[in-house]
Design an enzyme around this catalytic site. Structure first.
Site, PDB file in Angstrom:
ATOM      1  N   TYR A 194     -19.626   5.032  13.412  1.00  0.00           N
ATOM      2  CA  TYR A 194     -20.113   3.650  13.474  1.00  0.00           C
ATOM      3  C   TYR A 194     -20.319   3.166  12.054  1.00  0.00           C
ATOM      4  CZ  TYR A 194     -23.267  -0.274  14.592  1.00  0.00           C
ATOM      5  OH  TYR A 194     -23.856  -1.504  14.698  1.00  0.00           O
TER       6      TYR A 194
ATOM      7  N   ASP B 149     -18.799   6.428   4.190  1.00  0.00           N
ATOM      8  CA  ASP B 149     -19.936   5.642   4.676  1.00  0.00           C
ATOM      9  C   ASP B 149     -21.158   6.559   4.592  1.00  0.00           C
ATOM     10  OD1 ASP B 149     -21.981   4.571   6.183  1.00  0.00           O
ATOM     11  OD2 ASP B 149     -20.684   3.840   7.786  1.00  0.00           O
TER      12      ASP B 149
ATOM     13  N   LYS C 185     -30.081   0.951   4.257  1.00  0.00           N
ATOM     14  CA  LYS C 185     -31.497   1.276   4.485  1.00  0.00           C
ATOM     15  C   LYS C 185     -32.231   2.016   3.370  1.00  0.00           C
ATOM     16  CE  LYS C 185     -29.398   2.854   8.809  1.00  0.00           C
ATOM     17  NZ  LYS C 185     -29.243   2.018   9.968  1.00  0.00           N
TER      18      LYS C 185
END
Ligand code: HOZ
Length: 431
Positions: free
Chosen positions: A144, A239, A267
């Protein structure tokens, strides 16, 4: 456990917010029941609106590596925020955090700040496309990379949790440039590359997957991707939204000693505030506007409050590398304890772990890709999840999400978790 206030808040929320939540996985759709509404958190603990306390293994999906409300970060935010919350103009702090990130992460020379992991990944793909002049890219089933149209193909996380095969609203012409391969399957990548010769701009991968549960790269997989990319003028994008600054100060590139061409973060580089970034060598990054023509922008990018939070957290990690040793010790202890506790109840399980990311799959088979992750017993997971919640252990409410271990956990917390797992496994089996 009393969740009466959470229940009434959830009902109210469902009238006003789709599904009652602002991001799908937290609605507990897969496991059922009411998500506790959180009032506050400190260190390893969450406190909900009904006064229940939980040991937290979600940690805001990663960034709370030192625990919640880490005092130096809170203090830095407080001191910064009185000077305004946004300028939309450059600040010295943006240089300082860029310098720090470049020092910590191998193989990067420039960083562009954005506001989320989604933005970071979609911008990295745009850059790869603009730089190589090619349109297609390869992603892996169950990985994802945020919710941009082109990534919602065989996606993990909430898309997998909700079992959505095809996302309405994603145009076919967009999705057709997203090629997919099973995670850990180099042969399939090689086939795609030879079938679409000179059409592939990038391969994007979670170097340790965290969105189909925690799935580790097998020996040679990442190295193989590097080689295929080198041989075919394809950019390799790591990622590192979950793995960055978590698996090592320099993330997965450092841990596995593999160079990516572009790296994306989320984050954690905002200390839990809404920040993301993408980074790479000057030669590639300088194609981004305004030095180049590949356009990417954002008023809140480099926001001073978010930057000071991120800077303070990353500097702590940079100055205290022993944190990673402690995390490893805690995670190893938990892994062994859980395997024994659940195994002793006669439940076959696989604990996948890399550093402070881990997942339990209720299956006898190794979990190496999305198919094997999906093959685990989800019914058992649901009962186990609720047994743990009841005992005050807050796990991700989906087996397609990784647990995140924070350094604020004590041995007592870990022992309590292991004991709760034994009881939860016993109850799950009886159900
Ligand atoms: N996409 C996140 C997990 N991989 C979930 C985000 C959230 O619900 O906050």
């Amino acid at each position: 456990m009393n969740l009466s206030r959470s229940k009434s808040l959830f009902q109210r929320a469902q009238q006003l917010i789709p599904g009652g939540v602002n991001s799908p996985v937290r609605a507990f759709k897969n496991v059922g029941g009411t998500p506790p509404f959180i009032q506050s958190a400190k260190g390893a603990y969450l406190f909900d609106e009904d006064g229940n306390q939980y040991i937290d293994y979600v940690n805001s999906w990663g960034p709370m590596i030192l625990g919640h409300a880490y005092e130096p970060v809170i203090k830095a935010i407080q001191e910064k925020v009185i000077h305004s919350t946004s300028f939309g103009a450059p600040t010295e702090l943006e240089i300082q955090i860029a310098e720090l990130i470049i020092e910590m992460v191998p193989n990067i020379e420039m960083v562009r700040m954005v506001n989320s992991g989604t933005e970071a990944c979609m911008s990295a793909i745009r850059l790869a496309r603009g730089y190589t002049g090619k349109n297609k890219f390869i992603k892996f089933e169950g990985c994802y990379h945020g919710h941009a149209d082109m990534f919602l193909v065989s996606a993990g996380s909430g898309v997998a949790t909700l079992g959505i095969q095809q996302v309405p609203g994603v145009p076919e012409f967009v999705a057709q440039d997203t090629l997919t391969a099973p995670y850990n399957n180099l042969t399939k990548v090689e086939e795609l590359v030879s079938k679409h010769k000179d059409e592939i701009a990038a391969v994007i991968v979670e170097p340790v997957a965290g969105n189909m549960g925690c799935v580790l790269p097998q020996e040679g997989f990442l190295q193989g991707l590097r080689k295929v990319c080198d041989e075919n003028n394809i950019l390799l994008i790591f990622d590192e939204v979950m793995t960055g600054f978590r698996l090592a100060p320099g993330g997965a590139q450092e841990l596995f000693n593999i160079k990516a061409d572009l790296v994306t973060f989320g984050k954690i580089i905002g200390g839990g505030l809404p920040v993301g970034a993408f980074a790479g060598k000057k030669e590639v990054m300088e194609h981004i506007a305004p030095s180049g023509k590949i356009y990417q922008a954002g008023t809140l990018s480099g926001n001073p409050v978010a930057m000071i939070a991120g800077y303070t957290l990353l500097k702590t990690l940079h100055d205290n590398p022993d944190i990673y040793t402690h995390l490893e010790e805690k995670a190893t202890y938990l892994e062994k304890g859980l395997q024994e506790a659940i195994g002793s109840e006669g439940i076959l399980n696989q604990v996948n772990r890399c550093g402070s990311m881990m997942s339990i799959f209720f299956t006898e088979y190794p979990v190496t890709d999305f198919v094997s992750s999906s093959g685990a017993n989800n019914g058992l997971f649901k009962h186990f999840f609720h047994g743990m919640l009841e005992a005050g252990i807050y796990l991700p409410p989906s087996s397609f999400e990784s647990w995140f271990i924070c350094n604020a956990l004590t041995k007592e917390d870990l022992d309590k978790t292991i004991q709760a797992a034994k009881e939860a496994a016993k109850k799950a089996k009886a159900n």
